[in-house]
Design an enzyme around this catalytic site. Structure first.
Site, PDB file in Angstrom:
ATOM      1  N   PRO A   1       0.826  -1.212   0.000  1.00  0.00           N
ATOM      2  CA  PRO A   1       0.000   0.000   0.000  1.00  0.00           C
ATOM      3  C   PRO A   1       0.860   1.261   0.000  1.00  0.00           C
ATOM      4  O   PRO A   1       2.072   1.208   0.239  1.00  0.00           O
ATOM      5  CB  PRO A   1      -0.809  -0.131   1.297  1.00  0.00           C
ATOM      6  CG  PRO A   1      -0.018  -1.053   2.150  1.00  0.00           C
ATOM      7  CD  PRO A   1       0.693  -1.985   1.241  1.00  0.00           C
TER       8      PRO A   1
ATOM      9  N   GLY B   1       2.827   4.585   1.049  1.00  0.00           N
ATOM     10  CA  GLY B   1       3.438   5.108   2.260  1.00  0.00           C
ATOM     11  C   GLY B   1       4.188   4.122   3.113  1.00  0.00           C
ATOM     12  O   GLY B   1       4.550   4.447   4.246  1.00  0.00           O
ATOM     13  N   VAL B   2       4.474   2.904   2.605  1.00  0.00           N
ATOM     14  CA  VAL B   2       5.185   1.918   3.425  1.00  0.00           C
ATOM     15  C   VAL B   2       6.686   1.925   3.152  1.00  0.00           C
ATOM     16  O   VAL B   2       7.420   1.151   3.767  1.00  0.00           O
ATOM     17  CB  VAL B   2       4.612   0.501   3.211  1.00  0.00           C
ATOM     18  CG1 VAL B   2       3.177   0.434   3.687  1.00  0.00           C
ATOM     19  CG2 VAL B   2       4.709   0.079   1.746  1.00  0.00           C
ATOM     20  N   GLY B   3       7.166   2.774   2.234  1.00  0.00           N
ATOM     21  CA  GLY B   3       8.610   2.898   2.030  1.00  0.00           C
ATOM     22  C   GLY B   3       9.146   2.142   0.833  1.00  0.00           C
ATOM     23  O   GLY B   3      10.317   1.762   0.838  1.00  0.00           O
TER      24      GLY B   3
ATOM     25  N   SER C   1     -14.256 -12.352   0.171  1.00  0.00           N
ATOM     26  CA  SER C   1     -13.808 -12.805   1.483  1.00  0.00           C
ATOM     27  C   SER C   1     -14.854 -12.618   2.576  1.00  0.00           C
ATOM     28  O   SER C   1     -14.646 -13.065   3.710  1.00  0.00           O
ATOM     29  CB  SER C   1     -12.525 -12.078   1.889  1.00  0.00           C
ATOM     30  OG  SER C   1     -12.753 -10.692   1.994  1.00  0.00           O
TER      31      SER C   1
ATOM     32  N   LYS D   1      -6.071  -7.647   8.192  1.00  0.00           N
ATOM     33  CA  LYS D   1      -7.369  -7.928   8.800  1.00  0.00           C
ATOM     34  C   LYS D   1      -7.234  -8.238  10.286  1.00  0.00           C
ATOM     35  O   LYS D   1      -8.055  -7.808  11.104  1.00  0.00           O
ATOM     36  CB  LYS D   1      -8.040  -9.097   8.082  1.00  0.00           C
ATOM     37  CG  LYS D   1      -8.444  -8.777   6.648  1.00  0.00           C
ATOM     38  CD  LYS D   1      -9.047  -9.983   5.948  1.00  0.00           C
ATOM     39  CE  LYS D   1      -9.461  -9.635   4.523  1.00  0.00           C
ATOM     40  NZ  LYS D   1     -10.031 -10.790   3.805  1.00  0.00           N
TER      41      LYS D   1
END
Length: 830
Positions: free
Chosen positions: A385, A387-389, A707, A750
Site C-alpha cells: 500500500p 506510504g510503506v517505504g 472474502s 485484517k
C-alpha cells in the site's frame, strides 16, 4: 614559464601570474612576527607561495570589511585558497588546509574594488576558527620546512639539475621576462627556489596546492623537478614542431589558400557557419564515448551525410541532435559496485524500521550480485500500500551498492514512445525516458525505480506496459533498441526495481518477468517506532526545531495514529507530525516558550478534533449481525454484516454499495443456508413467506470481494436460527456451495483491524494457517485464530450456545426438528 605581471589580480576571474619580489627564507629573523590569530582572506584560482609579492584585487564586501578593520591593528593576514572557486561566501570548511601568512605592503582603492599589494611570508595552517561573520578569524600555526641534508652530493646535484632545467625552460619560453633568469640565479636557498618555480610554472591550482602543503624541502624540490622536466620536454617538442612546420610552409600556405577559397564560396552562398568544425567536434566526442563498432559505423554514416548537407537544411539539426545523443550516452561508463553486505545491512537498518523479511531478500539479492557479478539478476517489484517505504527502499539499495539512483514515475503514461522513444522522422522526436535517464546519470549501471507500474494506461498511441516487456526481461534487454537511436543499447547492467499497489492491474506477461516482494502495512506499534526514530526527527529538522524544543509523548503519537490517520503506511502520520511541529515552531518563534512537550491533552490544539472514529466490536451478540474483516488500500477494516427478515414473498434485498463479486457471495450464502435448512433447524417454508434484507455499513463506501462469504452465511444462518453471534468473534473467508471455506488475502491487515476493534477470536480459513507466521507477535498474543475448513466449523466457533429450552420459532413448528450443531472444536493459534 608564466611571465610575472604588474596587473592586479581580481577575485572573480582567473588570476594574473604572481610577481616574485625579494626572496627571503621562511625562517628569516627579519620577517615580521606572525600573530597567533589572523583574519583570513579567501582566494580564488590562485595559490601563493612564500616569497611572492603580488597585487590582489579584493571585490567581496566581507573581504573589504576585513581589510578595513584589520589593517589599522596588524598588517599581517592569512591567505587561503578556496576548494571551489565558484563559491561566493566560503566558510572554514571550504578553504584549503594550508595557506600563507602575508604582509600587506600597500592598499589602493579603485572604484568599488580595493587593490592590496602583499608579500607572502611563510606557510601556516588553521588551528581553530574563532568567528565566521562578518569575515573569518582563526588561530593559525606556522608550518616550518624540514631542511634537506647540507653536505649530501646527491642533493647538491638535484638542486643544480633543477636550476639548469629551469634556466633552459626560461630560454625556450618566449614570453618569459628578461629579469627571470637573473632572479633565478640570485636564489640560493633550495626551498625558496622550489617555491619560486612552483609559483611561476604553468600548473593548475590543485597541483600548486599540493606543492604548498609539502613541508619537506627534499620532497618539494623533487616534485618541482618532475614538473619542470615535463614542461621542458613539452617546450622542446614545440620547438621541433615549429621547425617542421617552417620546412613545410609552402604546402601549408597552399592548403590555407584553398580553405579560404572554400570559405569565400560559402559566404557567397550564405552557408558560412563552421560546418566542418562542428563535424570534427562531433567526431571527436563520438570517439571519446567509445560506442560499439556497429553504433560507431551508424554515427559515422550520419556524420558523412552531415558534411554534405547545408547548415540551413532542416535535416542538418536533426542529424546533429542524433549524433550528440549517441556521443553523450554512457556506452562504457560504469560505477564500481560496493558489495559489502555488512554495510548494506547497516544502510537498510538505518533507513527502515523492521521489514526483516524484505531486508533479508535484498541482502540475498546483493549477495548473488557479489558472487556472480555477470549474472542476470531478477527484476524486483515491491508490492504494498502507499506510504510503506517502497521508493525509499530502492534508494537504500542504490546507496548500499554505491550506484546512482533514478526514479521514473510511470503512473498515468499512455504513450508507448515514453519507453521506446520517437522515430527521427517526426518533428521534435527524442529518445525514450530510459535512454534520457541513462544520458543524464552518465553511467550504464544505475538503479532505476519504475514507480507505479500498476497505473500504466493504454490508448491509440500504444501500450507502454507491453513496451516494458523487453526492458524488464534480463535475457533480452542486453540489446534494447530505442526507436530514436535505432541501434542496440545494453541495459543488462541496470538494476530495475518496480513498485505497485495492486498486482491485479499489472498485465500477466509483465508480472511474470518480476519477482514480487510484498511490503505489508504497519501495525500501530511499528508506526509508533517509525515515528519516534524517523518521522519526528525529520519533521523537527524541516521545521527548524531542535530536539529539546519539541518533545512528543508516546501516548500522543499513539492517539495521532489512531484518531487522525487511516492508512497502511506512515505518510499521513508524518503530515500530522509536521502540523504539530509547525504549531510548536510558531510558539517558539514568538518567544513565549522555550520548549513544549506534546501530550494527549494538547493534541487537539494542533490537529483539531479526531478525524476518524474506529469501528469497535459489538457490545452484545444479536441474531443476524456478524463482524467481518475487510482489506482496503489503507489497511484492514472491521466490516459489520447486518441481516434482517420480515413477512413477505421471499424477496431478497442488498444495500451498502456492494460490488458484483460480493453480491454473488450473498447469493451463494443464501443458497447454502437454504440447502442446509434441515441441519440448522430451519423450516423450509419460512423462506417462501419471508423477505430478507442484507446491509453492509458504511453505505457510502464501495465494497467488493469474496472474502465476506463466511460472514454472509453466518449472518443469514444466525438470523433464521434465531441464534446470536458472539460479539467477540470476527471472521473472514470465501465459501463454496459445498460448504468449504476457501483462503483469502490480507490476513495480517485484517488481524490488525480485529485487534484495534477489541476482537479476541478470529475465524480464518484453514488454508490460511500458512500465513500465521507473518502475523506480528503482539497480535498473536491477544487474538486466538480459529482455522475453519467448512462452514460447520465457522458456526461452531461463532454462534452462541443457547439454553436447551430455547429454539427458533420455526423449530417449534409442525416438523419439530432438532437443531444440529457442528461438533468441531476451535483451535487457538498463539
Amino acid at each position: 614559464m608564466a611571465r610575472p605581471s604588474n596587473e592586479p589580480q581580481s577575485e572573480p576571474p582567473d588570476p594574473a601570474p604572481p610577481i616574485i619580489g625579494v626572496a627571503r627564507k621562511e625562517d628569516d629573523p627579519q620577517q615580521p612576527a606572525i600573530p597567533d590569530v589572523l583574519a583570513i582572506l579567501p582566494l580564488r584560482n590562485i595559490v601563493i607561495f612564500p616569497g611572492t609579492v603580488l597585487p590582489l584585487t579584493v571585490g567581496r564586501p566581507s573581504s573589504r570589511k576585513m581589510l578595513e578593520e584589520t589593517l589599522p591593528q596588524s598588517k599581517v593576514i592569512g591567505l587561503f585558497s578556496q576548494k571551489n572557486p565558484e563559491q561566493d561566501n566560503p566558510g572554514p570548511l571550504d578553504l584549503q588546509r594550508v595557506g600563507v601568512a602575508a604582509l600587506v605592503l600597500k592598499m589602493l582603492r579603485q572604484g568599488d574594488n580595493v587593490v592590496v599589494v602583499i608579500q607572502a611570508l611563510r606557510r601556516i595552517t588553521l588551528r581553530r576558527v574563532l568567528s565566521t561573520e562578518p569575515y573569518i578569524r582563526a588561530e593559525v600555526e606556522s608550518l616550518p620546512s624540514t631542511p634537506a641534508p647540507a653536505d649530501d652530493p646527491q642533493w647538491a646535484a638535484t638542486v643544480r639539475n633543477l636550476r639548469q632545467n629551469a634556466d633552459k625552460l626560461i630560454e625556450l619560453t618566449p614570453e618569459a621576462p628578461d629579469e627571470a633568469r637573473a632572479l633565478l640565479a640570485n636564489i640560493q636557498d633550495p626551498g625558496l627556489l622550489a617555491d619560486f618555480l612552483a609559483g611561476n610554472l604553468n600548473l593548475d591550482a590543485a597541483q600548486k596546492q599540493d606543492l604548498l602543503e609539502e613541508t619537506d624541502v627534499l620532497k618539494r624540490v623533487r616534485a618541482v623537478q618532475l614538473r619542470v622536466s615535463a614542461q621542458l620536454e613539452i617546450a622542446l617538442l614545440q620547438q621541433k614542431i615549429q621547425k617542421d612546420v617552417a620546412s613545410q610552409f609552402t604546402d601549408a600556405q597552399r592548403r590555407a589558400y584553398l580553405r579560404e577559397q572554400i570559405k569565400a564560396i560559402q559566404r557567397e552562398l550564405g552557408e558560412e557557419g563552421g560546418a566542418d568544425e562542428q563535424v570534427e567536434q562531433l567526431r571527436k566526442r563520438l570517439n571519446e564515448s567509445q560506442p560499439p563498432q556497429e553504433v560507431s559505423a551508424q554515427a559515422e554514416r550520419e556524420l558523412n551525410r552531415l558534411a554534405v548537407i547545408p547548415p540551413a537544411s532542416p535535416e542538418y539539426s536533426v542529424i546533429v541532435s542524433y549524433v550528440e545523443t549517441i556521443a553523450s550516452l554512457p556506452w562504457n561508463k560504469m560505477t564500481p559496485d560496493q558489495l559489502d553486505l555488512q554495510r548494506a545491512q547497516e544502510i537498510l537498518d538505518r533507513d527502515h524500521y523492521d521489514l526483516e523479511k524484505v531486508k533479508r531478500r535484498l541482502i540475498e539479492y546483493l549477495a548473488v550480485r557479489k558472487l556472480n557479478p555477470e549474472g542476470r539478476g531478477p527484476i524486483l517489484c515491491f508490492l504494498g500500500p502507499p506510504g510503506v517505504g517502497k521508493t525509499s527502499l530502492g534508494q537504500s539499495i542504490a546507496d548500499a551498492l554505491g550506484r546512482k539512483f533514478s526514479r521514473m514515475s510511470l503512473g498515468g503514461i499512455r504513450d508507448e514512445a515514453e519507453i521506446r522513444g520517437h522515430r527521427r522522422t517526426y518533428i521534435g522526436s527524442m529518445p525514450g525516458r530510459l535512454i534520457q535517464e541513462l544520458r543524464r546519470l552518465g553511467t550504464r549501471n544505475p538503479v532505476i525505480m519504475l514507480d507505479e507500474v500498476d497505473k500504466i494506461g493504454a490508448d491509440f498511441r500504444g501500450d507502454p506496459a507491453s513496451a516494458l516487456l523487453e526492458v524488464l526481461d534480463p535475457r533480452q534487454n542486453n540489446a534494447f533498441v530505442d526507436r530514436y537511436l535505432d541501434v542496440p543499447f545494453d541495459l543488462s547492467q541496470v538494476i530495475f526495481i518496480a513498485t505497485a499497489n495492486y498486482m491485479d492491474a499489472v498485465p500477466p506477461p509483465l508480472r511474470d518477468r518480476m519477482e514480487v516482494i510484498e511490503i505489508p502495512g504497519y501495525t500501530e506499534h511499528e508506526k509508533l517506532e517509525i515515528a519516534k526514530k524517523y518521522l519526528v526527527r525529520r519533521q523537527l529538522q524541516e521545521n527548524g526545531l531542535k530536539p529539546e524544543q519539541c518533545r512528543f509523548e508516546d501516548d500522543a503519537l499513539v492517539k495521532s495514529i489512531a484518531d487522525y490517520t487511516r492508512e497502511a503506511g506512515v505518510r499521513e502520520l508524518e503530515r500530522q507530525i509536521g502540523t504539530i511541529c509547525r504549531g510548536v515552531a510558531a510558539k517558539v518563534a514568538r518567544g513565549g516558550v522555550a520548549s513544549i512537550t506534546v501530550n494527549v491533552d494538547g493534541l487537539a490544539e494542533y490537529l483539531g478534533p479526531p478525524r476518524y472514529v474506529r469501528e469497535t466490536r459489538l457490545l452484545t451478540g444479536k441474531p443476524g449481525v456478524v463482524t467481518g474483516l475487510a482489506y482496503t488500500p489503507v489497511g484492514g477494516e472491521v466490516l459489520f454484516i447486518e441481516a434482517t427478515k420480515y413477512p413477505g414473498k421471499g424477496n431478497f434485498t442488498l444495500t451498502g454499495q456492494i460490488g458484483q463479486v460480493m453480491k454473488e457471495s450473498v447469493q451463494a450464502a443464501l443458497s447454502l443456508v437454504r440447502s442446509r435448512a434441515e441441519e440448522l433447524g430451519i423450516s423450509s417454508h419460512v423462506f417462501r413467506d419471508t423477505d430478507i434484507h442484507v446491509h453492509v455499513p458504511s453505505g457510502a463506501v464501495p465494497k467488493d470481494g469474496p472474502s465476506a462469504g463466511v460472514a454472509m452465511f453466518t449472518a443469514i444462518a444466525s438470523l433464521f436460527s434465531d441464534t446470536p453471534v458472539s460479539s467477540t468473534v470476527a471472521m473472514t473467508g470465501e465459501i463454496t456451495l459445498r460448504g468449504l471455506v476457501l483462503p483469502i488475502g490480507g490476513l495480517k491487515e485484517k488481524s490488525l483491524a480485529a485487534l484495534r476493534a477489541g476482537i479476541d477470536r478470529v475465524v480464518i480459513p484453514k488454508l490460511n494457517e500458512k500465513d500465521l507466521p507473518d502475523i506480528p507477535a503482539e497480535v498473536k498474543a491477544k487474538i486466538t485464530f480459529i482455522p475453519a475448513e467448512t462452514v460447520d466449523d465457522v458456526l461452531a466457533a461463532a454462534l452462541e450456545k443457547r439454553p436447551d429450552n430455547r429454539g427458533t420459532a420455526e423449530a417449534k413448528g409442525a416438523e419439530q426438528k432438532q437443531v444440529v450443531r457442528p461438533q468441531s472444536q476451535p483451535v487457538g493459534t498463539p
